[in-house]
Design a protein around this motif. Structure first.
Motif, PDB file in Angstrom:
ATOM      1  N   TRP A 203      -2.767  33.503   2.633  1.00  0.00           N
ATOM      2  CA  TRP A 203      -1.423  32.912   3.602  1.00  0.00           C
ATOM      3  C   TRP A 203      -1.053  32.237   4.637  1.00  0.00           C
ATOM      4  N   LYS A 204      -0.399  31.314   4.910  1.00  0.00           N
ATOM      5  CA  LYS A 204      -0.683  29.794   5.378  1.00  0.00           C
ATOM      6  C   LYS A 204      -0.843  29.521   6.770  1.00  0.00           C
ATOM      7  N   TYR A 205      -0.736  30.210   7.329  1.00  0.00           N
ATOM      8  CA  TYR A 205      -1.312  30.276   8.985  1.00  0.00           C
ATOM      9  C   TYR A 205      -2.661  30.916   9.316  1.00  0.00           C
ATOM     10  N   ALA A 206      -2.655  32.492   8.444  1.00  0.00           N
ATOM     11  CA  ALA A 206      -4.474  32.632   9.161  1.00  0.00           C
ATOM     12  C   ALA A 206      -5.364  32.596   8.605  1.00  0.00           C
ATOM     13  N   PRO A 207      -5.981  31.224   7.283  1.00  0.00           N
ATOM     14  CA  PRO A 207      -7.069  30.607   7.717  1.00  0.00           C
ATOM     15  C   PRO A 207      -7.428  29.486   8.755  1.00  0.00           C
ATOM     16  N   LYS A 230      -6.204  29.924  19.537  1.00  0.00           N
ATOM     17  CA  LYS A 230      -5.667  29.406  20.641  1.00  0.00           C
ATOM     18  C   LYS A 230      -3.867  29.777  20.826  1.00  0.00           C
ATOM     19  N   ASP A 231      -3.272  30.298  19.005  1.00  0.00           N
ATOM     20  CA  ASP A 231      -1.793  30.018  19.244  1.00  0.00           C
ATOM     21  C   ASP A 231      -1.651  31.269  19.716  1.00  0.00           C
ATOM     22  N   LEU A 232      -2.708  32.721  20.176  1.00  0.00           N
ATOM     23  CA  LEU A 232      -2.665  33.956  20.640  1.00  0.00           C
ATOM     24  C   LEU A 232      -2.719  33.947  21.764  1.00  0.00           C
ATOM     25  N   ALA A 233      -3.354  32.639  22.359  1.00  0.00           N
ATOM     26  CA  ALA A 233      -3.468  32.033  24.101  1.00  0.00           C
ATOM     27  C   ALA A 233      -2.282  32.242  24.157  1.00  0.00           C
ATOM     28  N   ALA A 234      -1.388  31.407  23.325  1.00  0.00           N
ATOM     29  CA  ALA A 234      -0.664  30.499  23.561  1.00  0.00           C
ATOM     30  C   ALA A 234       0.779  31.626  24.696  1.00  0.00           C
ATOM     31  N   THR A 235       0.559  32.974  23.289  1.00  0.00           N
ATOM     32  CA  THR A 235       2.352  33.535  23.439  1.00  0.00           C
ATOM     33  C   THR A 235       1.274  34.504  24.553  1.00  0.00           C
ATOM     34  N   PHE A 236      -0.087  35.138  24.593  1.00  0.00           N
ATOM     35  CA  PHE A 236       0.278  35.456  26.478  1.00  0.00           C
ATOM     36  C   PHE A 236       0.738  35.361  27.374  1.00  0.00           C
ATOM     37  N   ARG A 237      -0.431  33.747  27.326  1.00  0.00           N
ATOM     38  CA  ARG A 237       0.596  32.396  28.201  1.00  0.00           C
ATOM     39  C   ARG A 237       1.610  32.882  28.361  1.00  0.00           C
ATOM     40  N   LYS A 238       2.920  32.392  27.815  1.00  0.00           N
ATOM     41  CA  LYS A 238       3.901  32.908  27.593  1.00  0.00           C
ATOM     42  C   LYS A 238       4.432  33.732  28.494  1.00  0.00           C
ATOM     43  N   LEU A 239       3.993  35.131  28.059  1.00  0.00           N
ATOM     44  CA  LEU A 239       4.421  36.159  28.703  1.00  0.00           C
ATOM     45  C   LEU A 239       4.454  35.943  29.599  1.00  0.00           C
ATOM     46  N   GLY A 267      13.256  36.513  22.390  1.00  0.00           N
ATOM     47  CA  GLY A 267      13.070  34.695  22.780  1.00  0.00           C
ATOM     48  C   GLY A 267      11.979  34.124  21.923  1.00  0.00           C
ATOM     49  N   ASP A 268      11.956  32.964  22.344  1.00  0.00           N
ATOM     50  CA  ASP A 268      11.154  32.249  21.457  1.00  0.00           C
ATOM     51  C   ASP A 268      10.079  32.502  19.978  1.00  0.00           C
ATOM     52  N   ILE A 269       9.458  33.757  21.523  1.00  0.00           N
ATOM     53  CA  ILE A 269       8.600  34.103  20.336  1.00  0.00           C
ATOM     54  C   ILE A 269       8.644  35.155  19.199  1.00  0.00           C
ATOM     55  N   ALA A 270       9.873  36.078  19.533  1.00  0.00           N
ATOM     56  CA  ALA A 270      10.338  36.344  18.489  1.00  0.00           C
ATOM     57  C   ALA A 270      11.190  35.528  17.464  1.00  0.00           C
ATOM     58  N   ALA A 271      11.756  34.764  17.652  1.00  0.00           N
ATOM     59  CA  ALA A 271      12.013  33.481  16.709  1.00  0.00           C
ATOM     60  C   ALA A 271      10.980  32.565  15.499  1.00  0.00           C
ATOM     61  N   GLU A 272       9.104  32.531  16.204  1.00  0.00           N
ATOM     62  CA  GLU A 272       8.800  31.834  15.535  1.00  0.00           C
ATOM     63  C   GLU A 272       8.132  32.683  14.986  1.00  0.00           C
ATOM     64  N   LEU A 273       7.788  34.192  15.391  1.00  0.00           N
ATOM     65  CA  LEU A 273       7.144  35.374  15.005  1.00  0.00           C
ATOM     66  C   LEU A 273       8.139  35.523  13.407  1.00  0.00           C
ATOM     67  N   VAL A 274       9.173  35.292  13.380  1.00  0.00           N
ATOM     68  CA  VAL A 274      10.184  35.653  12.328  1.00  0.00           C
ATOM     69  C   VAL A 274      10.176  34.674  11.528  1.00  0.00           C
ATOM     70  N   ARG A 275      10.049  33.258  11.564  1.00  0.00           N
ATOM     71  CA  ARG A 275      10.330  32.048  10.939  1.00  0.00           C
ATOM     72  C   ARG A 275       9.207  32.145  10.089  1.00  0.00           C
ATOM     73  N   ILE A 489      -0.509  36.364   9.506  1.00  0.00           N
ATOM     74  CA  ILE A 489      -0.742  36.282  10.664  1.00  0.00           C
ATOM     75  C   ILE A 489       0.949  35.283  11.161  1.00  0.00           C
ATOM     76  N   ALA A 490       1.487  35.544  11.889  1.00  0.00           N
ATOM     77  CA  ALA A 490       3.518  35.438  12.089  1.00  0.00           C
ATOM     78  C   ALA A 490       3.432  33.969  12.365  1.00  0.00           C
ATOM     79  N   GLY A 491       3.477  32.709  12.142  1.00  0.00           N
ATOM     80  CA  GLY A 491       3.680  31.462  12.366  1.00  0.00           C
ATOM     81  C   GLY A 491       2.720  31.252  13.340  1.00  0.00           C
ATOM     82  N   ARG A 492       2.936  30.388  14.121  1.00  0.00           N
ATOM     83  CA  ARG A 492       1.931  29.573  15.206  1.00  0.00           C
ATOM     84  C   ARG A 492       2.157  30.942  16.850  1.00  0.00           C
ATOM     85  N   THR A 493       2.608  32.091  16.360  1.00  0.00           N
ATOM     86  CA  THR A 493       2.388  33.229  17.329  1.00  0.00           C
ATOM     87  C   THR A 493       0.916  33.905  17.921  1.00  0.00           C
TER      88      THR A 493
END
Length: 653
Positions: A203-207, A230-239, A267-275, A489-493
Motif C-alpha cells: 500500500w502506498k502510504y503505510a510503508p 506525524k500525519d496522525l498527530a496533524a489530524t488530531f491537532r486539526k480536530l 471536511g478536509d480530513i474526510a476528503a484526504e481520507l477518501v482520496r 493508511i488513508a493518504g496523509r491522515t
C-alpha cells in the motif's frame, strides 16, 4: 487490607502483591502431568488485583492506562478517561487504529441505566455481494482496501465525550498527540510490524510510517525506538483546533466537539481520507462518511440468578453470551465443580448452541428483515435448546434453532435453515484461494506449529478492551478494534483503516441477516459487557480475541458468580475455547469438536473429554486478555482485574 463479602473466597496469597512463575499450581506427578483438579481459588495469581476508592482505569497497554489516569487527575470522569485511553491505544496500534470501530457500554449514574454506543463503520458505496464475487472473493478479504468499512472510532470517541464526558477534546486527545509525535515502541508491536511488512509494502502510504528502515534487513522499528506518526498527530491537532475555534466563537462544549466531528466526517480530513484510500483501491466516497452516524442504543439484557447482564445489540455477537447464560441457567454448574469434564462439556455445548444461532440470525438491525431477538433471548427458547443437549458426547452437527415460534412468528428463512451445512466450512488444506488476499485459520492442533502460535499471538498478545469507573458512579466498558497491523493508511491522515468487512458473507445461505450491502454494518465479534445487581454496577468487563470473546467472558462471569473467585483469580483462571462455530474472519471456517484447554488440566479430565469426541489443543493460557472492574458495595470500593496474557495494565486511586 479489607475483607471481601462472605460470598467470595479470599486468599492471603491473592491480596499480597505476589508474582509467581505460573498462575496456577496443581499437584503434579513425577511426569509433570497434573494429577488433581486445579482450583484458582486456592492458587496465587500472577498479577495482584487493583484496588481503588476514587477511580480506576484499565486497558491493554501501560501507556494507555496512564492516559486515562491523566484525565482523572484533571478532574475528568470515567468517560473522559475511557476516551483518552481509546485515543492513546489507537496510536499504539494495540490491535486497532483510528480508522477502526468502537463499541461501548456506559452506565449513567443519574439516569441509573446502561447506554449503548454503536460506532461500527458500514460497507461503502459499491460494496455489494456481486461486486466481491466478481472479483473472485468468496467473502470480503481479510486485508487491504476492500476489507475496510467506514471509520467509526473517531466518531464514537467524540460522541461519547460530547454526550457524557466533562473535559475538552483538547484535554482528551492531549496524551494521544504526544504519543503520535513519538513514543518508545514496545517489542510486541515492533515485531508484529516486521512480520507483516510484506503486506504493508503493498500500500502506498503505510510503508513510510510503519517501516522507517526500508531497505535494511529489519525494516520495522526496533523495540524501544521512538515511533513517530506525524500525519496522525496533524489530524488530531486539526480536530483540537476546530474545537477550540468553535469555543472561541461562543459554541457550547458539546457543539465544539461536534464541530470537530463534522470536520473529520465532512471536511478536509474526510476528503484526504477518501482520496488516499481510493488511491490504494478502496471504495469509500465522501457521502459514505457524511451519511454515517454514531448510534446511541438501548442494550440487550438477561437476568442470571438475580444479576442483570447487558450487551450491545445483534450487530455484534454480544447477545450470544446472554443466550448461553439462559441455557446454562438450567444446569447445576456449581455442583459439577469448576472445570470438571461434566462442567466443560456443558459449557461447550451451550456455547455451540448459542453460536450456531449467532452465525445464522445476527446482523445489522437497521436492515430488513428484523432479527428474531425476542425469541432468541426468551427463557423458553433457552430451555428448549438445553433439552436438546447430548450429555454423553459432543454433537458436531449442532445447527441453528428456530426462535420464531417463541415470539409468535414464522421463520422466513426455513429453506436456508434446512440447507445449513457446517461441512462446507471445514478447514482447507490450502493457504491461499484464487483472488483472495487472506489466509484461512488452519485446524492444526500441534503446539509447535508456527502459524498456530502466530494466530494466538495476534488474538491474545495485546488487548483492545478499556474499562473505567469513578466514585461518582460512571462506568465505561469498551471493546474497540479494527485497523490492526497490517492496515491500509488513508493518504496523509495517518489513519489506519478497519478490516472488518471480512465479517460479512456474500450468500444468504451462509447467514441471511449478514449479507454485505452498502451502508450496512457487519456482524462483528466485539463485545463489551456490563452487569448490574440491585440496579447498581456489579461488573464491567471485556476481552479481545475474535470469536472467543464471549466464550471467555461467559466463563469469567461464571467463575465469579458460581465459583466465588475474586476478579483477579477469574481473569487468570483457565477456560476452554470452542471453534465449533463459523469463524468471523478469513474463510469463515469451523472446527467441530476442537477444544482449547489449559496445560494444567489433569490427564484424567483430558481422557474423559477425548472419550466424548473432543480434539484437545492444550495451551498455557486460555482465558483471553480479560480486563474487569468489580464493585465492592460493602466497602464502596473498586477491585480491578487485568489479564496475564499480554501487556494489559491498570491504574487506580
Amino acid at each position: 487490607m479489607r475483607s471481601l463479602p462472605a460470598r467470595l473466597l479470599t486468599t492471603t496469597a491473592l491480596v499480597a502483591s505476589v508474582f509467581t512463575s505460573s498462575p496456577l499450581h496443581a499437584q503434579r506427578a513425577p511426569s509433570g502431568q497434573p494429577v488433581g483438579p486445579v482450583d484458582p481459588r486456592r492458587s496465587q495469581t500472577q498479577k495482584p488485583p487493583l484496588h481503588g476508592k476514587h477511580w480506576m482505569a484499565i486497558t491493554g497497554k501501560p501507556l494507555g492506562a496512564t492516559a486515562g489516569a491523566m484525565m482523572f487527575q484533571k478532574g475528568g470522569n470515567a468517560v473522559d478517561a475511557a476516551a483518552a485511553m481509546l485515543a492513546a491505544t489507537c496510536t499504539m496500534w494495540d490491535t486497532l487504529h483510528c480508522g477502526g470501530e468502537t463499541q461501548a457500554l456506559v452506565y449513567h449514574p443519574k439516569l441509573k441505566k446502561v447506554i449503548g454506543i454503536n460506532a461500527l463503520g458500514v460497507a461503502p458505496t459499491g460494496a455489494t455481494a456481486d461486486y466481491y464475487r466478481s472479483k473472485g472473493y468468496a467473502n470480503p478479504p481479510e486485508f487491504g482496501p476492500l476489507a475496510a468499512v467506514t471509520p467509526g472510532t473517531p466518531g464514537g470517541l467524540m460522541v461519547m465525550l460530547a454526550e457524557y464526558g466533562t473535559l475538552s477534546l483538547r484535554d482528551v486527545l492531549g496524551p494521544a498527540i504526544q504519543m503520535a509525535d513519538g513514543f518508545a515502541i514496545e517489542a510486541q508491536l515492533a515485531n508484529t510490524i516486521e512480520r507483516q511488512k510484506t503486506w504493508i509494502k503493498q500500500w502506498k502510504y503505510a510503508p513510510a510510517i510503519m517501516l522507517p528502515h526500508l531497505g535494511s534487513e529489519r525494516e520495522a522499528p526496533e523495540p524501544g525506538e521512538i515511533f513517530v506518526q506525524k500525519d496522525l498527530a496533524a489530524t488530531f491537532r486539526k480536530l483540537v483546533a476546530t474545537e477550540q475555534a468553535a469555543l472561541k466563537a461562543g459554541k457550547s462544549r458539546k457543539q465544539a466537539i461536534m464541530a470537530a466531528y463534522d470536520r473529520f466526517y465532512k471536511g478536509d480530513i474526510a476528503a484526504e481520507l477518501v482520496r488516499g484510500m481510493r488511491e490504494d483501491g478502496g471504495l469509500f466516497t465522501m457521502a459514505d462518511l457524511a451519511n454515517w452516524k454514531v448510534k446511541i442504543e438501548e442494550p440487550m439484557c438477561t437476568n442470571y440468578k438475580g444479576i442483570d447482564v447487558c450487551k450491545l445489540q445483534q450487530w455484534q455477537q454480544g447477545p450470544v453470551m446472554l443466550q448461553a447464560l439462559n441455557i446454562l441457567e438450567h444446569a447445576d454448574l456449581k455442583a459439577m465443580e469448576y472445570n470438571s469434564p461434566k462442567y466443560v462439556h456443558t459449557v461447550y455445548q451451550a456455547m455451540n448452541l448459542a453460536f450456531a444461532d449467532r452465525d445464522f440470525y445476527y446482523g445489522d438491525p437497521a436492515f430488513a428483515p428484523e432479527e428474531p431477538m425476542t425469541g432468541l433471548l426468551s427463557k423458553a427458547y433457552a430451555k428448549a435448546r438445553f433439552n436438546g443437549i447430548d450429555w454423553t458426547k459432543n454433537d458436531p452437527s449442532i445447527k441453528p434453532g428456530d426462535p420464531y415460534p417463541f415470539q409468535g412468528g414464522t421463520n422466513p428463512f426455513t429453506q436456508y435453515l434446512a440447507q445449513w451445512d457446517n461441512k462446507k466450512f471445514l478447514p482447507r488444506d490450502t493457504t491461499k484461494q484464487s483472488g483472495q488476499q487472506d489466509r484461512p485459520v488452519r485446524a492444526d492442533t500441534t503446539l509447535g506449529d508456527p502459524f498456530t502460535a502466530q494466530l494466538r499471538e495476534s488474538f491474545h498478545g495485546g488487548t483492545t478492551s478499556i474499562e473505567a469507573a469513578d466514585s461518582a458512579g460512571w462506568v465505561v466498558s469498551i471493546t474497540p478494534s479494527g485497523g490492526w497491523v497490517p492496515a491500509v493508511i488513508a493518504g496523509r491522515t495517518g489513519i489506519g483503516l478497519s478490516q472488518r468487512a471480512q465479517s460479512f458473507v456474500t450468500r444468504p445461505e451462509d447467514g441471511p441477516f449478514n449479507v454485505i450491502e452498502p451502508g450496512k454494518r457487519p456482524r462483528v465479534t466485539l463485545t463489551p459487557t456490563m452487569a448490574l445487581k440491585n440496579g447498581e454496577p456489579f461488573l464491567a468487563f471485556a476481552v479481545q480475541g475474535g470469536d472467543t470473546q464471549d466464550q471467555n467472558l461467559l466463563q469469567f462471569f461464571l467463575n465469579m458468580v458460581e465459583f466465588g473467585m475474586t476478579v483477579q483469580q477469574a481473569v487468570e483462571a483457565p477456560n476452554i475455547n470452542s471453534y465449533q462455530l463459523r469463524n468471523s474472519f478469513g474463510f469463515h471456517e469451523t472446527q467441530p469438536g476442537l477444544m482449547e484447554i489449559a496445560t494444567s488440566m489433569p490427564e484424567a479430565s483430558r481422557a474423559a473429554l477425548r472419550a466424548m469426541g473432543y480434539t484437545l489443543r492444550p495451551l498455557e493460557r486460555t482465558s483471553g486478555p480479560i480486563n474487569a472492574i468489580w464493585f465492592d458495595r460493602k466497602h464502596r470500593t473498586m477491585w480491578g482485574g487485568s489479564s496475564n496474557h499480554g501487556e494489559d495494565h491498570g491504574i487506580a486511586w
